[in-house]
Design a protein around this motif. Structure first.
Motif, short mmCIF file in Angstrom:
data_model
loop_
_atom_site.label_atom_id
_atom_site.label_comp_id
_atom_site.label_asym_id
_atom_site.label_seq_id
_atom_site.Cartn_x
_atom_site.Cartn_y
_atom_site.Cartn_z
N LEU A 164 -75.16 -3.22 -15.21
CA LEU A 164 -74.10 -2.70 -16.07
C LEU A 164 -72.79 -2.48 -15.31
CD1 LEU A 164 -76.04 -0.16 -18.33
CD2 LEU A 164 -75.38 -2.50 -18.84
N PHE A 165 -72.88 -2.03 -14.05
CA PHE A 165 -71.67 -1.75 -13.29
C PHE A 165 -71.19 -2.95 -12.48
CE2 PHE A 165 -73.42 2.54 -13.98
CZ PHE A 165 -72.30 3.15 -14.53
N GLY A 166 -71.86 -4.08 -12.64
CA GLY A 166 -71.38 -5.29 -12.00
C GLY A 166 -71.70 -5.41 -10.53
N PHE A 167 -72.61 -4.59 -10.03
CA PHE A 167 -72.98 -4.71 -8.62
C PHE A 167 -73.85 -5.93 -8.36
CE2 PHE A 167 -72.75 0.16 -8.81
CZ PHE A 167 -71.40 0.15 -8.50
N ALA A 168 -74.54 -6.40 -9.38
CA ALA A 168 -75.43 -7.55 -9.22
C ALA A 168 -75.55 -8.27 -10.56
CB ALA A 168 -76.82 -7.09 -8.74
N THR A 169 -75.82 -9.56 -10.49
CA THR A 169 -76.12 -10.31 -11.71
C THR A 169 -77.51 -9.91 -12.21
OG1 THR A 169 -77.18 -12.14 -10.53
CG2 THR A 169 -74.79 -12.25 -10.81
N PRO A 170 -77.83 -10.21 -13.47
CA PRO A 170 -79.18 -9.88 -13.95
C PRO A 170 -80.29 -10.47 -13.08
CG PRO A 170 -77.77 -10.44 -15.80
CD PRO A 170 -76.97 -10.70 -14.57
N SER A 171 -80.10 -11.68 -12.59
CA SER A 171 -81.13 -12.29 -11.74
C SER A 171 -81.26 -11.55 -10.42
CB SER A 171 -80.81 -13.76 -11.49
OG SER A 171 -80.79 -14.48 -12.70
#
Length: 472
Positions: free
Chosen positions: A275-282
């Motif tokens: 949600l906070f953009g620290f990582a992609t879903p994968s």
């Protein structure tokens, strides 16, 4: 028959075949290739080499080679190969096996038993405390796994006998387990939402943000029903006066610290990273898989056999999802090429429906499809039929997807094909009747319908977090 009529016949035959019990993924591929061969058949292009060989009086072996080459020179085979490659190279679907692996590892980490015991002690003064603890455990475990059958079965082995032993009414206890086990379809990180994102093209990050509050809303309605019912009818959920009576606050805090918070932290970390953009879903799913392994090691529950089982189940489920995608995309491409999609569009336009009427009609159809089909088949096969119609009624695919995720809760709870009930019946004591499990699940259907009504009238419940995090 005209091509659109062939497309409608294709859809009808497919529904008939799957109701007979044939494997859905392979049925889709077979019908897609079969009808696609008809749709893309072009004798002049396919048999040109064979015709030339005939004219040149070629030998029998050459004629056979050119005939086979001509037979296979149909564009449906190119379509099948391209769609297979597209599915296997889809970045969104990469998260599916990783989240599945996280769930299967957590399932085998022996955390759920102690989590239920801890929550039972923590909520012992709340009416229907064991049912409340069971629902929270189901929600947390379902969120970690996303696999309804696994959650209902495991909780049916752990919490269900404990509630029956505490003299909880059979129907009341059954409904809690069945309803709680389905929450993982809606609450992120949900595998169903990943599949919907890959099907619809909606951002999985926005879908997760949009599903968070509706998921908590539905879980909250379930809790309100449980506590309210136990308050008004204490006989269905007797208080366990002695449970945790000699346990102090420090002991309860330690129990929460060692059972509830590790799993909750893992889920929050994975979801927060997305949600906070620290990582992609994968990437976040990979973190979750590593976290699940770490939990299993910390609880001394990781063995070679359990690791093998987790990998095997992950590969099997992932393969099922991927081949469903391949089959459905080939089927949908042929269906659209024959004019089936345009025919449905014109039919719906002719009905002159309002957006509300279209939404109600779509949700009723999905509700009925949930009787014979799993959520994966509904999302991959039938939802793409509705998606092209959404612009006609100015309906956001994000909003539509969350309503579907809510609606699919009912497919596991509605007789006569309520799969949650059958999962529970499979491991329940012999004296528990299937009709009792069905009866216990029905009140939760009303909670799902109420949640859908709330979302339609207050869409901000869906849009608030996506707009807060990512803007309009």
């Amino acid at each position: 028959m005209t091509d659109p009529q062939v497309a409608v016949a294709m859809l009808g035959i497919f529904i008939f075949i799957i109701l007979l019990g044939f494997p859905i993924a392979f049925t889709l591929m077979a019908m897609g290739i079969g009808f696609g061969y008809y749709a893309y058949y072009n004798a002049d292009r396919m048999w040109i080499q064979y015709t030339r060989a005939l004219e040149q009086d070629a030998d029998t072996m050459t004629l056979v080679q050119h005939w086979v080459g001509g037979f296979l020179n149909n564009r449906v085979f190119d379509l099948f190969v391209n769609q297979t490659y597209s599915v296997m190279a889809n970045d969104v679907l990469t998260a599916v096996p990783l989240f599945l692996f996280m769930g299967y590892i957590v399932e085998r980490a022996n955390i759920v038993d102690r989590l239920f015991q801890t929550l039972s002690v923590t909520t012992r003064r709340v009416p229907g405390s064991m049912a409340v603890a069971a629902l929270i455990t189901c929600a947390l475990f379902a969120t970690a796994t996303g696999i309804v059958g696994a959650v209902v079965t495991l909780m049916g082995l752990l919490a269900y006998p404990a509630m029956l032993k505490a003299r909880y009414e059979t129907r009341f206890a059954s409904g809690v387990i069945c309803a709680g086990g389905t929450l993982g379809i809606l609450i992120p990180p949900s595998i169903m939402l990943i599949v919907y994102a890959a099907t619809s093209g909606v951002s999985i990050v926005r879908l997760y943000a949009g599903a968070l509050l509706p998921g908590f809303l539905l879980a909250g309605l379930y809790l309100l029903y449980i506590v309210g019912r136990a308050t008004l009818q204490p006989s269905i959920a007797p208080k366990a006066e002695k449970m945790g009576g000699d346990i102090g606050l420090l002991q309860i805090a330690w129990m929460l610290l060692t059972s509830f918070f590790p799993l909750a932290f893992l889920i929050v970390a994975v979801l927060g990273a997305i949600l906070f953009g620290f990582a992609t879903p994968s990437e976040a799913a990979a973190i979750g898989a590593l976290g699940g392994l770490t939990l299993a090691v910390a609880y001394r529950a990781l063995t070679w056999r359990r690791l093998q089982e987790s990998v095997y189940l992950t590969v099997r489920t992932t393969a099922m999802v991927c081949w469903l995608f391949v089959g459905s995309w080939v089927f949908a491409s042929v269906f659209s090429y024959l004019g089936g999609e345009q025919l449905i569009r014109e039919f719906v336009e002719g009905l002159s429906l309002t957006p509300l009427q279209f939404l109600i009609l779509a949700q009723i159809i999905i509700f009925l499809l949930g009787w014979p089909l799993e959520w994966s088949e509904i999302i991959i096969i039938f939802v793409p039929i509705f998606l092209p119609l959404l612009p006609l009624f100015d309906i956001d695919p994000l909003f539509f997807g969350i309503l579907i995720a809510l609606n699919l809760q009912t497919s596991f709870l509605t007789p006569p094909m309520a799969m949650s009930a059958y999962y529970l019946k499979g491991i329940a004591p012999p004296h528990v009747r299937l009709t009792q499990i069905f009866a216990g699940s029905l009140p939760y259907l009303l909670m799902v319908v109420l949640a859908m009504v709330i979302l339609y009238n207050v869409p901000a419940v869906i849009y608030w977090l996506p707009e807060l995090f990512y803007g309009r």
